[in-house]
Motif scaffolding. Structure first.
Motif, short mmCIF file in Angstrom:
data_model
loop_
_atom_site.label_atom_id
_atom_site.label_comp_id
_atom_site.label_asym_id
_atom_site.label_seq_id
_atom_site.Cartn_x
_atom_site.Cartn_y
_atom_site.Cartn_z
N GLN A 1 37.40 49.61 36.89
CA GLN A 1 37.02 49.56 35.49
C GLN A 1 37.17 50.91 34.81
N TRP B 1 38.29 38.76 40.45
CA TRP B 1 38.17 39.52 41.71
C TRP B 1 36.77 40.09 41.89
N GLN B 2 35.75 39.34 41.58
CA GLN B 2 34.38 39.86 41.67
C GLN B 2 33.99 40.16 43.12
N GLU C 1 26.67 34.88 39.24
CA GLU C 1 26.56 36.34 39.26
C GLU C 1 26.19 36.87 37.88
N GLN C 2 26.79 36.28 36.83
CA GLN C 2 26.46 36.73 35.48
C GLN C 2 25.00 36.46 35.13
N LYS D 1 40.62 46.41 44.64
CA LYS D 1 40.86 46.28 43.19
C LYS D 1 41.77 47.39 42.68
N HIS E 1 31.00 32.94 39.70
CA HIS E 1 31.03 33.93 38.62
C HIS E 1 29.87 33.70 37.64
N GLU F 1 39.00 33.71 47.69
CA GLU F 1 39.50 35.03 47.33
C GLU F 1 41.00 35.14 47.60
N HIS G 1 37.84 39.91 36.40
CA HIS G 1 36.68 39.00 36.46
C HIS G 1 36.80 38.07 37.65
#
Length: 464
Positions: free
Chosen positions: A220, A183-184, A111-112, A191, A108, A146, A181
């Motif tokens: 989202q 479950w990226q 990726e950010q 999702k 994570h 996951e 977040h």
């Protein structure tokens, strides 16, 4: 849900969640002494701890307490339950950071930052062989990560008052945001499926309508629509008014009011309705004017206000906790004195009843003695009467008969035959009649048989 509450509460209190424990299921009527005693019995192996606050949870119909340890949680010693009043109390703590959680955090973070495993390896100066190894490891563990980090969302239906088993929108939103977040690496379709899995009622109908209108909407987008419909849409003025008019409710503990006020203050700060620098001043003013304070606490807070030093949230909570502990101690002493007074009154009443019973027993004994004395006198009286009846002259054996008494009366001092003739004749005439009124005449048989020899008239001297 409980872990999220623990994290949020620790963030509000400014402590590390790794040193916090959330105790759930505490009865509302459990006093401070019982709480401290139960916690000390269960948490003593973990070192020193401090109870930072308590709040009532409607979904559990019980009180939750936040406990701060002096060191991070020791997972080998922390208990899962604490024996206490009303049954076992659940202990919630932040789970340990496992290998899959660490990897998910690394992925994570990369990726950010817009980085990949290869770029990080190159920046670290690792060779191609090490890069290939990292890539193979990441590809191998990704499906497992996951699968392991999938958690069902809580249930939200859009009701004003959540039903049993449902969550409020704020709690559901916090948990769902965190999980999105996590479950990226999950597809948008999965999702959306997981998102709809926790929805019911009006909220589920809303998302169904959005997807029916545009199937390409992301999770989202659905979350943004839910926030717009069910989220907190209060304006700055509304939240400021709520913050400035908050007051302690009837039956609400002062510490619970301080915690509720702090939530409103933080919301006002987040929406820009209140400056962070003025939060301590507003908190102090609200507690002084909108809460029921003991005289010592009221005096201490007014002194702080006069010198221009408004206590922080933790300082205010500490003062309130000390005041509540003092009140609890005072109430215990009053109860003990009342119980002692009730016991003394009960003993006095028992003594009075015992004394009255003793007096009654004495009276009964005296009456019994009087009755026995009267019975004895009655028996003696009956015996006397019986003796008198047996000793009458007409019935006494060997006693003088009336004839003898009459003969003797005729023998005067002058000897036989010296009495006047009139009296002698009168006596002769009355021998066959009763001598006195009430005396029966003596039968002739008894006079002839018993007194034949004794009652013969005396011989006259002239008859010699």
């Amino acid at each position: 849900m409980a872990v999220t509450l623990l994290r949020d509460w620790c963030r509000w209190m400014g402590i590390s969640a790794r040193r916090g424990l959330l105790i759930l299921g505490i009865p509302e009527d459990c006093d401070e002494a019982e709480l401290q005693e139960s916690l000390e019995a269960a948490l003593w192996p973990m070192g020193h701890f401090t109870v930072l606050g308590k709040v009532f949870r409607e979904e559990d119909n019980a009180t939750a307490a936040l406990v701060e340890l002096d060191r991070e949680v020791n997972y080998a010693l922390v208990p899962r339950e604490i024996p206490g009043t009303g049954g076992p109390w659940n202990v919630v703590f932040v789970p340990r950071c496992s290998g899959e959680e660490f990897l998910s955090r690394v992925f994570h973070f990369l990726e950010q930052q817009g980085q990949t495993v290869e770029s990080v390896a190159g920046a670290l100066g690792l060779g191609l062989r090490r890069v290939c190894w990292l890539r193979s490891v990441s590809q191998a563990v990704q499906p497992w990560v996951e699968t392991m980090r999938y958690q069902r969302l809580g249930v939200f239906s859009g009701r004003d008052q959540p039903a049993p088993g449902e969550e409020s929108f704020e709690a559901w939103l916090d948990h769902t945001t965190d999980m999105l977040h996590v479950w990226q690496g999950v597809s948008e379709r999965e999702k959306r499926r997981r998102l709809m899995e926790g929805l019911r009622g009006t909220a589920l109908q809303l998302v169904h309508g959005l997807l029916a209108e545009n199937p390409a909407r992301t999770a989202q987008d659905c979350m943004a629509a839910l926030i717009q419909v069910f989220g907190d849409n209060e304006s700055q003025a509304t939240i400021r008014v709520k913050c400035l008019t908050a007051q302690q409710e009837s039956g609400e503990r002062l510490s619970a009011f301080v915690l509720r006020l702090e939530v409103l203050l933080q919301k006002a700060i987040e929406k820009g309705a209140l400056a962070r620098a003025s939060a301590d001043h507003v908190r102090l003013r609200q507690v002084l004017t909108r809460a029921n304070l003991t005289e010592p606490l009221d005096e201490a807070l007014r002194k702080l206000r006069m010198v221009g030093r408004s206590p922080s949230f933790l300082e205010m909570l500490g003062l309130v906790r000390e005041s509540e502990a003092w009140e609890a101690s005072l109430a215990r002493n009053e109860r003990a004195q009342a119980e002692e007074g009730a016991g003394a009154r009960a003993n006095a009443q028992a003594d009075a009843r015992a004394g009255a019973k003793a007096e009654d027993d004495k009276v009964e004994e005296k009456e019994q003695e009087e009755r026995e004395s009267e019975e004895e006198d009655s028996d003696d009286h009956d015996a006397v009467l019986a003796g008198l009846g047996q000793a009458r002259p007409s019935e006494a054996p060997g006693g003088p008969t009336p004839a003898q008494m009459g003969s003797a009366s005729r023998e005067g001092p002058g000897g036989p035959g010296c009495e006047p003739e009139g009296l002698a004749q009168a006596g002769d005439q009355e021998t066959g009649e009763p001598l006195e009124e009430g005396l029966k005449p003596i039968p002739e048989e008894l006079g002839n048989e018993d007194g034949a020899g004794e009652m013969s008239p005396p011989k006259s001297s002239s008859g010699k």
